[in-house]
Structure formats: structure tokens, C-alpha cells
Write a protein that holds these residues in place. Structure first.
Motif, PDB file in Angstrom:
ATOM      1  N   ASN A 309       0.620  -8.321  46.587  1.00 19.78           N
ATOM      2  CA  ASN A 309       0.178  -9.161  45.469  1.00 19.78           C
ATOM      3  C   ASN A 309      -1.246  -9.538  45.867  1.00 19.78           C
ATOM      4  OD1 ASN A 309       2.556 -10.484  44.164  1.00 19.78           O
ATOM      5  ND2 ASN A 309       3.399 -10.275  46.911  1.00 19.78           N
ATOM      6  N   ALA A 314      -3.114 -13.816  38.130  1.00 23.19           N
ATOM      7  CA  ALA A 314      -2.523 -14.841  37.859  1.00 23.19           C
ATOM      8  C   ALA A 314      -1.214 -15.139  39.278  1.00 23.19           C
ATOM      9  CB  ALA A 314      -1.700 -14.897  36.767  1.00 23.19           C
ATOM     10  N   ASN A 315      -2.080 -15.038  40.385  1.00 23.68           N
ATOM     11  CA  ASN A 315      -0.930 -14.784  41.536  1.00 23.68           C
ATOM     12  C   ASN A 315      -0.612 -16.784  41.754  1.00 23.68           C
ATOM     13  OD1 ASN A 315      -0.216 -14.169  43.678  1.00 23.68           O
ATOM     14  ND2 ASN A 315      -2.276 -13.497  44.658  1.00 23.68           N
ATOM     15  N   THR A 316       0.208 -17.479  41.408  1.00 22.67           N
ATOM     16  CA  THR A 316       0.164 -18.280  41.602  1.00 22.67           C
ATOM     17  C   THR A 316       1.641 -18.836  41.498  1.00 22.67           C
ATOM     18  OG1 THR A 316      -0.550 -19.568  39.433  1.00 22.67           O
ATOM     19  CG2 THR A 316      -1.775 -19.407  40.640  1.00 22.67           C
ATOM     20  N   SER A 317       1.855 -19.948  42.049  1.00 22.34           N
ATOM     21  CA  SER A 317       3.532 -19.744  41.651  1.00 22.34           C
ATOM     22  C   SER A 317       3.344 -21.241  42.608  1.00 22.34           C
ATOM     23  CB  SER A 317       4.628 -19.212  42.261  1.00 22.34           C
ATOM     24  OG  SER A 317       4.145 -19.383  44.206  1.00 22.34           O
ATOM     25  N   SER A 385       7.665 -14.493  44.597  1.00 22.11           N
ATOM     26  CA  SER A 385       7.822 -13.733  43.865  1.00 22.11           C
ATOM     27  C   SER A 385       8.282 -14.441  42.972  1.00 22.11           C
ATOM     28  CB  SER A 385       8.406 -12.186  44.205  1.00 22.11           C
ATOM     29  OG  SER A 385       7.093 -12.199  45.443  1.00 22.11           O
ATOM     30  N   THR A 387       8.533 -17.225  41.766  1.00 19.32           N
ATOM     31  CA  THR A 387       8.450 -18.622  40.410  1.00 19.32           C
ATOM     32  C   THR A 387       6.801 -18.263  39.850  1.00 19.32           C
ATOM     33  OG1 THR A 387       7.718 -19.217  42.305  1.00 19.32           O
ATOM     34  CG2 THR A 387      10.034 -19.464  40.792  1.00 19.32           C
ATOM     35  N   ARG A 388       5.641 -16.695  40.613  1.00 21.32           N
ATOM     36  CA  ARG A 388       5.244 -16.501  39.675  1.00 21.32           C
ATOM     37  C   ARG A 388       5.180 -15.958  38.538  1.00 21.32           C
ATOM     38  NH1 ARG A 388       3.173 -13.024  44.929  1.00 21.32           N
ATOM     39  NH2 ARG A 388       1.559 -15.327  45.014  1.00 21.32           N
ATOM     40  N   LYS A 389       3.891 -15.992  37.999  1.00 22.90           N
ATOM     41  CA  LYS A 389       2.998 -15.027  36.611  1.00 22.90           C
ATOM     42  C   LYS A 389       2.588 -14.426  37.481  1.00 22.90           C
ATOM     43  CE  LYS A 389       5.260 -18.724  34.005  1.00 22.90           C
ATOM     44  NZ  LYS A 389       5.273 -19.463  32.719  1.00 22.90           N
ATOM     45  N   ALA A 390       2.725 -13.630  38.088  1.00 25.11           N
ATOM     46  CA  ALA A 390       1.433 -12.195  38.364  1.00 25.11           C
ATOM     47  C   ALA A 390       1.538 -11.162  37.401  1.00 25.11           C
ATOM     48  CB  ALA A 390       1.439 -12.346  39.852  1.00 25.11           C
ATOM     49  N   GLN A 391       0.711 -10.296  37.099  1.00 20.40           N
ATOM     50  CA  GLN A 391       0.446  -8.917  36.822  1.00 20.40           C
ATOM     51  C   GLN A 391       0.568  -7.918  38.093  1.00 20.40           C
ATOM     52  OE1 GLN A 391       1.986  -7.250  33.480  1.00 20.40           O
ATOM     53  NE2 GLN A 391       2.171  -5.347  34.646  1.00 20.40           N
ATOM     54  N   ALA A 477       8.915  -8.068  40.630  1.00 24.21           N
ATOM     55  CA  ALA A 477       8.529  -8.926  40.692  1.00 24.21           C
ATOM     56  C   ALA A 477       8.888  -9.214  42.548  1.00 24.21           C
ATOM     57  CB  ALA A 477      10.085 -10.073  40.568  1.00 24.21           C
TER      58      ALA A 477
END
Length: 603
Positions: A309, A314-317, A385, A387-391, A477
Motif C-alpha cells: 500500500n 486513492a489510498n484512503t478508507s 483494505s 474499505t479503501r478504493k485503491a489500485q 484487496a
């Protein structure tokens, strides 16, 4: 020898030349840009060189931070720029450009050092700019500004800032309030006597090994001495990092020592406690090995999550946002740092329990505490992991694949599976690893030692390992949990089979094997942390990969008697340790190793 080239009009009463010499620079004075370029060309390419404006006003430690840190090829503060061998070509190009642009005119007003930094930035060079905080580093434009800058320098205690910055800003409660208030002064004492961080690190290791020896005596006096010496070892462990930051003594060898000795100290101490208990008639080797397995798996969870990570987009949750809000409430920060049982709290707890209780109680409390901490941290990371929207990036996926430690069996099976038209439908790598680990450990625990059916399930585990780590990129995720699940499968299989063998010496042999393999996994982590890549592929193949070693141990348990199994584990432990240590030492003392100093474990 380092060389500093002074440019600009001399300033009466300036101490810049003396300051540079005190930092180990040979000072040369340039009359103009052309002269500076000539002097630069005369400096050998493998030496550090700095360009400094004669009008520089600032703290000596600001210059030290900007010009002597060995970790960065290019670095700068206002009025000064430096380059090591790796950044020399970029500095030479920037200097030539400034000489061409100015026609070699005298450097009377313009700040050549800052102009070079601007040119370096324009070229896309990575110029490190240290955080100076309250330290002063500037080039005043006129006498009034110069007087104001000098007053600002006088108003700030250079040495106090240097001492404070030697201590990590994010440390555990015990370390922050019970160790660092005085260990920083030990670090300064060591620096003034020419001691190096590597020497202090080695002293910490020796102290911990003596503590382990005291614990191995099995006497109350030995346990008390062991607890005291373990705390002393931790004080030195804090001191070596503070000394490195205080004097900017970072090195490749220091990185290796610092990265590995903490684990060697802690696990050697576990072995000492187990030996001491055995002298009193209590066999706690299974608990000692369980503590090592749990602690190592905790670290792999930390490392895998961070690698997965740290560069995600978009490393947020919502969970991360809640954590950020809790950080604004002071007491929650310290509480959350304590309950994860970081190294300071953990070693203090072990030391006190050793001195006043028994090894069995010490291990029971340690296992319960680490299990709670592992549950807390892993649950929080799982929630983040999900709840976050990350690529996830390709780099992150590769790091997780390297941490998975897949050997030739899994790679071969994966190559076959990738040829299937429906390979992309094989399912989640995380779920595959979870199912494979649960299956293997469940069968190992229920079948008993010597049951050949376990080998069949170990072969199935190899296939599952291929599905989990080699068929698809680890970008899901929860795919960061694949490496720690593999660690749990391998280590716990060894633990279960050695305990079921029920022969004197089997568990100590298993302890040695897991310690050797764990060293390989930690070595992999610190190479990746230093952006040096994973260990060479031949090394992973030579020691079988995690699935190969797991299968081998089950085969040995099925074919050999308990006494023979003990011998086989010992031989395997020695073989793995020799291969891994030789390659690790070769790497960490080579020029290609990262010149970093570990800033502390997350747990």
C-alpha cells in the motif's frame, strides 16, 4: 577526502571555511563560475564535492545535514549543494550549463549553488533537501539580512536540535519516555569518542547473547541478570540508531547489522529461556518456537501490508480516516502504540517476567500479548483494505510475490496452470492461500507424526501455493496476506511435526530450522525496503522455496523415525543457514547494498 568549492565574494569574519573543514572538506576558492567549473573537474570522480556560497549563514548542523549524509547522491540546503560519485555527472552538467549561461562571469551577486540546484531540478535529478526545522541555512542578500540571520543562528541551540533529531519522532511509549531521554546522551558520548554505530550494534548483540546465557543457567540469579542485561541491550539498540542519526554515519554494513541483529537477539534469548527451563525440568521449547513463529508472522503482516500500500493510488478508507481523527487525541496515540507491543514494550515485559517469574509464564504472557497485538493490527489492516478504493501497482505486486518466497515447485506448477484457458478463474490468491494453510495445518495436527497421508496433502499445498502466488498478480484487496499465510503454514508445520515426534532434541532442531528460514525472510524484507530487489532467484531455488521446504519436512516425517527426523531437521537447518548467510553477507557488504539505517520495526 571531500572537497568544497567556495564561490562568491568573501565576507569578512565569516566562519564558513572553518565550518567546512570541521566537516572534513578540503576547501578551495573559486573566483568565478569558470574557475569553479575547473576546480570541479580536478576533483576525482569518486570523491564527494560541494559547491558553497561564501555568504552562507547558518548552523553547522544544517551544513552537516545538507552536505555529509551518505545516503543521497545529491543533496542541498540554501547556499550549498553536494554530490557523491553517483550524482557527480548531473552536478557537472549543471555547472557547465551555468558557466555557459553566464559566460564565466564573476560570481558577485548570484548564488551559484542555488542556481545549480535549480538546474538539477530542471534536469529531473533527485536532490535531497533535509528537514532543518528550527536550524538556519540561508544566503542573506544584504548586511541587514545577514545580521538578522546571525541573530537567528544565535537564538537556536545547534547541539540541542542535533540531539533531539537523533531520536526517532515515532517511537513506542517505553522507548520514548524511559530510554531515549538518556540514550541520546550515550550516543553523543560515543560520537565524541569516535565510536561507530556498528560497534554499538555489535555491543548490543553481545550483551543480549550474554543475557541469553544467563537465562540458560536456570537459576533465579541468572534470570535476574538476564532481565537486566536484556534492558541494557535494548538501550544500546536505541543508541546505535541515535548515533547514526547524530553523526550521519549510515553504511551498508550498518544496515545489515541493524536489520538482522534485533531478531538474532530476541530469538537467541528465547532459546536461552528454553535451555534454562530445561535445566529445571520444564520443557518449553514448543512455547519458545511458537513465540518465534508468532512474532515473525506478525512482522511479515506488517511488511506485506506496507509494501502493498505504500505507493497505492486513492489510498484512503473510513478506517484510515478514523485513525487520523484518533491521532488528534494525544492519549490514544500512545495507547495504540503500546497495545501493538512494539520492541520496547515487548523487551521490557520479557525482562521483567524473566526476573520475577518462570520461563513458562514468560512465554505464556508473551504469546497472549503478541496474539492480541497481532489480532488488533491485522483486523485494522483488513478493514482498511476492504474499505479503501485503491489500485495496487505492479511494483507492489512484485514485492508481494517476492515476499511469498515461491520455489521451483510452485513456479513449475504455476507455469502449467497459466496455460489453462480458465487460469484467470482460479479464484482469489488470498482465499487460495488461506484454504491451503488451513488444510495443511489441520491435517498435520490431526494425522499425527509418521502418517504418509500428510505428504499427499503437502503436494496439494504445493499446487495451492502456485495458484495463490504465481498464476495471477497479487493485486487483490487482501492479497497482502498471502506471504504471512505462507509463513504460518511452513513454520507451524515444522512446529507441529517436531512436537509430535516426541523425541528429545526435535523441538530445538525445529527452532534452529525456523530461525534459519526466518532470517532468509527478514533478509528479503530489508532488501526490498532498500529498493535493492529480492534475493537472487538461484538462492530461492537452492533452499527450495516455502512450499518445497514444507513438502520436504512432511516427507522426512513420513519416512524417518523420530530420532532420524531430529537429525534431518538439524542438517536441514545448518544447510539453509549456511547458504542464506553466505549470500546475505556477500550482498550487504557489497557496493550494491542500500546505505540505509533501519528506522525501527512497526511491531
Amino acid at each position: 577526502m571531500s572537497t568544497a568549492i567556495l564561490t562568491g565574494q568573501p565576507v569578512p569574519g565569516s566562519s564558513i571555511e572553518d565550518d567546512l573543514r570541521s566537516l572534513g572538506f578540503d576547501v578551495r576558492v573559486a573566483g568565478d563560475v569558470a574557475d569553479a567549473e575547473t576546480l570541479l573537474a580536478r576533483v576525482p570522480g569518486d570523491e564527494r564535492v560541494a559547491v558553497v556560497d561564501t555568504r552562507f549563514v547558518g548552523h553547522l548542523h544544517a551544513l552537516r545535514l545538507g552536505l555529509t549524509d551518505p545516503r543521497f547522491p545529491l543533496a542541498a540546503v540554501s547556499g550549498a549543494v553536494t554530490a557523491q560519485a553517483a550524482g557527480r555527472q548531473a552536478l557537472t552538467r549543471a555547472m557547465a550549463r551555468e558557466n555557459s549561461a553566464g559566460g564565466g562571469a564573476a560570481v558577485a551577486v548570484d548564488n551559484l549553488a542555488d542556481r545549480i540546484v535549480t538546474a538539477l531540478d530542471a534536469d529531473g535529478a533527485d536532490v535531497h533537501r533535509p528537514e532543518l526545522g528550527s536550524l538556519v541555512a540561508e544566503v542573506p542578500a544584504d548586511p541587514q539580512a545577514r545580521n538578522e540571520a546571525r541573530q537567528a543562528v544565535t537564538a537556536v541551540d545547534d547541539e540541542a536540535v542535533r540531539l533531539k533529531s537523533a531520536v526517532k519522532s515515532h517511537d513506542g511509549f517505553f522507548t520514548t519516555f524511559f530510554i531515549s531521554p538518556y540514550s541520546r546522551y550515550i550516543a553523543r558520548w560515543c560520537a565524541r569518542r569516535g565510536l561507530t554505530p556498528n560497534q554499538v550494534t555489535t555491543a548490543s548483540l553481545l550483551t543480549a547473547l550474554i543475557a541469553a546465557g544467563c537465562a540458560a543457567t536456570g537459576t533465579r540469579a541468572g534470570y535476574v541478570a538476564a532481565g537486566i542485561l536484556l534492558i541494557c541491550s535494548f538501550v544500546l539498540d536505541c543508541t546505535d540508531g541515535q548515533l547514526a542519526r547524530y553523526s550521519l554515519q549510515y553504511s551498508t554494513l550498518g544496515a545489515w547489522l541493524d536489520a538482522t541483529f534485533d531478531r538474532a537477539k530476541e530469538y537467541a534469548y528465547y532459546a536461552g529461556l528454553a535451555l534454562g527451563a530445561a535445566r529445571g525440568g520444564d520443557d518449553v521449547w514448543a512455547l519458545a518456537l511458537g513465540a518465534m513463529v508468532l512474532q515473525t508472522c506478525r512482522h511479515v503482516v506488517d511488511f506485506s501490508f506496507n509494501e502493498a500500500n505504500h505507493d497505492a493510488t486513492a489510498n484512503t478508507s473510513p478506517t484510515a480516516a478514523l485513525s487520523g481523527r484518533l491521532d488528534s487525541v494525544g492519549w490514544t496515540v500512545w495507547l495504540r502504540r503500546m497495545i501493538v507491543l512494539p520492541i520496547g514494550e515487548r523487551w521490557a515485559m520479557i525482562a521483567v517476567l524473566t526476573a520475577v517469574t518462570t520461563p513458562r509464564i514468560t512465554f505464556y504472557v508473551l504469546l497472549i500479548g503478541c496474539a492480541f497485538a497481532a489480532t488488533y493490527t491485522t483486523a485494522g489492516r483488513v478493514l482498511r483494505s476492504l474499505t479503501r478504493k485503491a489500485q495496487r501497482t505492479d511494483r507492489a505486486a512484485q514485492a508481494l510475490a517476492d515476499l511469498a518466497d515461491s520455489g521451483p515447485l510452485a513456479e513449475g506448477a504455476g507455469a502449467l496452470l497459466r496455460r489453462l484457458p480458465s487460469a484467470h478463474r482460479l479464484g482469489s490468491p488470498f482465499l487460495a492461500a488461506l484454504a491451503g494453510t488451513a488444510m495443511l495445518l489441520g491435517i498435520a495436527a490431526s494425522e499425527g507424526y509418521g502418517n504418509a497421508r500428510l505428504v499427499a496433502f503437502a503436494v496439494l499445498y504445493v499446487a495451492v501455493s502456485a495458484v495463490a502466488a504465481t498464476v495471477r498478480p497479487l493485486k487483490g484487496a487482501l492479497d497482502w496476506l498471502v506471504p504471512p499465510l505462507f509463513r504460518a503454514a511452513e513454520y507451524c508445520t515444522v512446529l507441529i511435526l517436531a512436537a509430535q515426534a516426541d523425541v528429545n532434541g526435535a523441538l530445538p532442531a525445529a527452532f534452529g530450522l525456523v530461525a534459519a528460514v526466518a532470517y532468509h525472510h527478514y533478509d528479503t524484507v530489508y532488501r526490498i525496503r532498500g529498493n535493492a530487489g529480492a534475493p537472487p532467484a538461484w538462492l530461492v531455488r537452492a533452499i527450495g522455496g516455502q512450499e518445497g521446504r514444507t513438502l520436504l519436512v512432511t516427507v522426512l516425517a513420513a519416512l524417518l523415525t523420530a530420532s532420524q527426523f531430529k537429525v534431518a531437521l538439524t542438517v536441514l537447518a545448518v544447510a539453509v543457514a549456511l547458504v542464506v548467510l553466505v549470500e546475505s553477507i556477500r550482498f550487504w557488504v557489497s557496493a550494491g547494498a542500500p546505505a540505509v539505517h533501519d528506522e525501527g520495526e512497526p511491531a
